[in-house]
Design a protein around this motif. Structure first.
Motif, PDB file in Angstrom:
ATOM      1  N   TYR A 181      17.071  47.173 118.495  1.00 57.09           N
ATOM      2  CA  TYR A 181      17.257  48.081 119.513  1.00 57.09           C
ATOM      3  C   TYR A 181      17.295  48.823 118.991  1.00 57.09           C
ATOM      4  CZ  TYR A 181      20.129  44.158 121.756  1.00 57.09           C
ATOM      5  OH  TYR A 181      20.264  42.769 121.685  1.00 57.09           O
ATOM      6  N   ASN A 182      15.539  49.659 119.717  1.00 57.59           N
ATOM      7  CA  ASN A 182      14.960  51.250 119.860  1.00 57.59           C
ATOM      8  C   ASN A 182      15.941  52.254 120.660  1.00 57.59           C
ATOM      9  OD1 ASN A 182      13.938  51.007 116.930  1.00 57.59           O
ATOM     10  ND2 ASN A 182      11.811  49.846 118.169  1.00 57.59           N
ATOM     11  N   PHE A 183      17.161  52.606 120.410  1.00 61.03           N
ATOM     12  CA  PHE A 183      18.110  53.616 120.937  1.00 61.03           C
ATOM     13  C   PHE A 183      16.469  54.370 121.160  1.00 61.03           C
ATOM     14  CE2 PHE A 183      21.155  56.250 122.412  1.00 61.03           C
ATOM     15  CZ  PHE A 183      21.431  55.698 123.319  1.00 61.03           C
ATOM     16  N   ASP A 184      16.328  54.993 120.423  1.00 59.80           N
ATOM     17  CA  ASP A 184      15.172  56.393 120.465  1.00 59.80           C
ATOM     18  C   ASP A 184      14.012  55.894 119.805  1.00 59.80           C
ATOM     19  OD1 ASP A 184      16.974  58.872 121.333  1.00 59.80           O
ATOM     20  OD2 ASP A 184      17.942  58.039 119.373  1.00 59.80           O
ATOM     21  N   LEU A 185      13.047  55.542 120.614  1.00 57.14           N
ATOM     22  CA  LEU A 185      11.851  55.477 120.306  1.00 57.14           C
ATOM     23  C   LEU A 185      11.514  56.158 118.656  1.00 57.14           C
ATOM     24  CD1 LEU A 185       8.946  55.089 122.461  1.00 57.14           C
ATOM     25  CD2 LEU A 185       9.822  53.744 120.693  1.00 57.14           C
ATOM     26  N   PRO A 186      10.956  55.262 117.445  1.00 57.69           N
ATOM     27  CA  PRO A 186      10.705  55.548 116.483  1.00 57.69           C
ATOM     28  C   PRO A 186       9.455  56.560 116.497  1.00 57.69           C
ATOM     29  CG  PRO A 186       9.869  53.258 116.890  1.00 57.69           C
ATOM     30  CD  PRO A 186      10.661  53.723 118.226  1.00 57.69           C
ATOM     31  N   LYS A 187       9.394  57.428 115.060  1.00 59.00           N
ATOM     32  CA  LYS A 187       8.322  58.973 115.150  1.00 59.00           C
ATOM     33  C   LYS A 187       6.712  58.014 115.185  1.00 59.00           C
ATOM     34  CE  LYS A 187       8.251  60.072 110.775  1.00 59.00           C
ATOM     35  NZ  LYS A 187       8.869  59.234 109.619  1.00 59.00           N
ATOM     36  N   ASP A 188       6.477  56.659 115.022  1.00 61.03           N
ATOM     37  CA  ASP A 188       4.701  56.365 115.138  1.00 61.03           C
ATOM     38  C   ASP A 188       5.326  54.436 115.323  1.00 61.03           C
ATOM     39  OD1 ASP A 188       5.749  56.052 112.308  1.00 61.03           O
ATOM     40  OD2 ASP A 188       4.704  57.768 111.571  1.00 61.03           O
ATOM     41  N   ALA A 189       3.569  54.592 115.073  1.00 63.02           N
ATOM     42  CA  ALA A 189       3.514  52.585 114.739  1.00 63.02           C
ATOM     43  C   ALA A 189       4.363  52.892 113.319  1.00 63.02           C
ATOM     44  CB  ALA A 189       2.218  52.500 114.984  1.00 63.02           C
ATOM     45  N   THR A 190       3.962  52.778 112.266  1.00 64.35           N
ATOM     46  CA  THR A 190       4.728  52.433 110.961  1.00 64.35           C
ATOM     47  C   THR A 190       5.697  52.045 110.540  1.00 64.35           C
ATOM     48  OG1 THR A 190       1.957  53.090 109.761  1.00 64.35           O
ATOM     49  CG2 THR A 190       4.185  52.482 108.212  1.00 64.35           C
ATOM     50  N   ASN A 191       6.459  53.179 111.582  1.00 70.62           N
ATOM     51  CA  ASN A 191       8.369  53.349 111.886  1.00 70.62           C
ATOM     52  C   ASN A 191       8.706  51.991 112.322  1.00 70.62           C
ATOM     53  OD1 ASN A 191       8.569  55.444 109.726  1.00 70.62           O
ATOM     54  ND2 ASN A 191       9.875  56.112 111.522  1.00 70.62           N
TER      55      ASN A 191
END
Ligand code: ATP
Length: 472
Positions: free
Chosen positions: A414-424
């Motif tokens: 679950y991404n409770f917060d979005l990651p900072k970029d596509a790689t993450n």
């Protein structure tokens, strides 16, 4: 040629120098300068043979070798000692994964290699088998070095290496097993110093900071090193703290003429440019091979991507709803790092707030475990032990858990917060779907606001996947 393209070049993670790579940046064995006013993407799209003397394997083979594969033993016979192969079989490594099938012949040929393959595809075993094919257990010197970005990943790689080095149940009396040292941040390096002096281990698995301490004090000597592996290479080059030490390790502390160099990661942005830099900066030999498995599908196909749109204030209740309807046995919830401003204001970290919320609201919740940067090394190790020993878990983590951590039982992210970029995004998502021969579906769900939809869309475009909206 004018250096007007310098701003583009500065953004390459591989060249932290702000000095533009100017007209003297020419192809190996060739005096024609590269076109500097191209964008990074265009350089990436150059046919590899036009820009490098290296070669690329794997890309054209996607999907063709899966069913006609030889066993791991057949692939490694004549290279890897029999007792290591027996150990591999004893722990269940019988068939090679796709990346092992592609990479092992190249690795055994002695050529330098950049291994790029999906998360959870088995890159670790590929480079460890090479190491075991090269080291001589009777020799008392450091012959192979694996550099990793975090203590957690180091512990994991050490565990696999020691498992392969352990005495085989069948061959106990004959074999001489080689020693594996973990030289990781947070360890008590005093003991390691005497170990390194008295009887250097054959294989060292290290984080860069601890390694450089030993190298600077001349306690560790790499003169006899035959294999150097840099795992999660894009992450290491991207870290401003690590990059200068890494470059020093590659060019000053050791030389490409005495070692075989392996770089591994699931993500190597602008990989052609990286290969080019490898040769230019003498991080690898000019005939370095890029083993790129599944380039058109950067993430495992068993992952099912979803998103839920809600207001910022409804994120907690949305997550709770998701957990109740999915009822995952084992899941990781990724939370963004606390901002400096919030820390200064004395606010509790978002991870703590979420754990408190789940403790009070989620009945029948599996074991709740926390993993974040601000914990000390012992607490972090205890968290991972808890997770591994529990029958089911909800791991609330920052991006420290996004790279390399292998918890094969995880079925939901679950991404409770979005990651900072596509790689993450790719590395977070890759903490699930880690059973190479299983087709079971795993789920990656992002909780986003309406304004964040376009960010997720960008990740979808970049990583070539589709995300389905969940409507409650
Ligand atoms: N040949 C094999 N047969 C069965 N399982 C395997 C095999 N090779 C690796 N595995 C298992 O697959 C899982 C993932 O392997 P590994 O951690 O090496 O992946 P990776 O490619 O390094 O992933 P990441 O990029 O996320 O670090 C591990 O649990 C490992 O034990």
């Amino acid at each position: 040629m004018a250096c007007s393209s310098a701003p583009h070049l500065r953004s390459f993670p591989w060249t932290s120098s702000t000095k533009p790579l100017c007209p003297s940046f020419t192809r190996p064995n060739c005096t024609v300068p590269l076109p500097f006013n191209r964008t990074n993407r265009m350089l990436d799209s150059l046919p590899i043979s036009a820009s490098l003397s290296s070669t690329c394997v794997g890309e054209s083979d996607v999907g063709t070798t899966k069913n006609t594969r030889s066993t791991l033993r057949e692939l490694c016979q004549g290279h890897v000692p029999d007792h290591v192969l027996r150990r591999a079989e004893e722990v269940g490594y019988i068939l090679p994964t796709h990346v092992q099938h592609e990479a092992l012949p190249v690795l055994f040929s002695g050529r330098d290699c950049v291994i790029q393959a999906q998360t959870g595809s088995g890159k670790t075993l590929a480079y460890l088998l090479l190491i075991f094919s090269v080291v001589n257990a009777k020799r008392s010197s450091v012959q192979a070095l694996v550099v990793v970005p975090t203590r957690e990943l180091g512990m994991q790689v050490t565990k696999v290496a020691r498992m392969l080095a352990a005495k085989s149940l069948e061959l106990e009396s004959e074999q001489q097993s080689c020693t594996v040292m973990a030289l990781l941040d947070g360890g008590t390096l005093r003991r390691h110093k005497s170990w390194l002096k008295v009887e250097p281990p054959a294989i060292v698995i290290a984080t860069l900071r601890s390694l450089c301490q030993m190298l600077d004090k001349q306690i560790l000597n790499l003169d006899r090193m035959r294999v150097l592996v840099i795992d999660e290479v894009d992450f290491m080059f991207n870290s401003s703290k690590e990059v200068s030490s890494l470059k020093k390790l590659l060019t000053t502390y050791s030389s490409i003429n005495n070692r075989q160099t392996i770089f591994a990661s699931a993500s190597i942005p602008q990989h052609r440019r990286f290969m080019y830099d490898c040769i230019q900066h003498k991080w690898t030999q000019a005939d370095v091979v890029h083993v790129h498995v599944n380039p058109v599908e950067p993430m495992p196909s068993c992952l099912y991507h979803r998103f839920v749109i809600c207001g910022k204030r409804e994120r907690y209740s949305t997550l709770l709803h998701l957990l109740q309807s999915d009822a995952p046995q084992s899941a990781i919830i990724f939370v963004g790092e606390q901002s400096e401003k919030s820390k200064k204001a004395g606010h509790a970290p978002p991870t703590t707030l979420l754990i408190e919320f789940l403790k009070t609201s989620h009945e029948g919740c599996p074991e709740l475990v926390l993993l974040e940067e601000d914990m000390n090394f012992n607490q972090r190790a205890a968290s991972l032990t808890d997770v591994k020993e529990s029958g089911g878990y909800l791991l609330v983590a920052t991006d420290i858990a996004a790279r390399g951590v292998d918890l094969p039982e995880t079925t939901h992210i679950y991404n409770f917060d979005l990651p900072k970029d596509a790689t993450n995004y790719l590395h977070r998502a890759g903490r699930t779907g880690r059973k190479p021969f299983s087709d079971s579906k795993c789920f990656v769900t992002s909780i986003i606001t309406a304004e964040e939809r376009f960010v997720l869309q960008r990740f979808e475009n970049e990583l070539q996947f589709q995300c389905e909206e969940l409507l409650f």
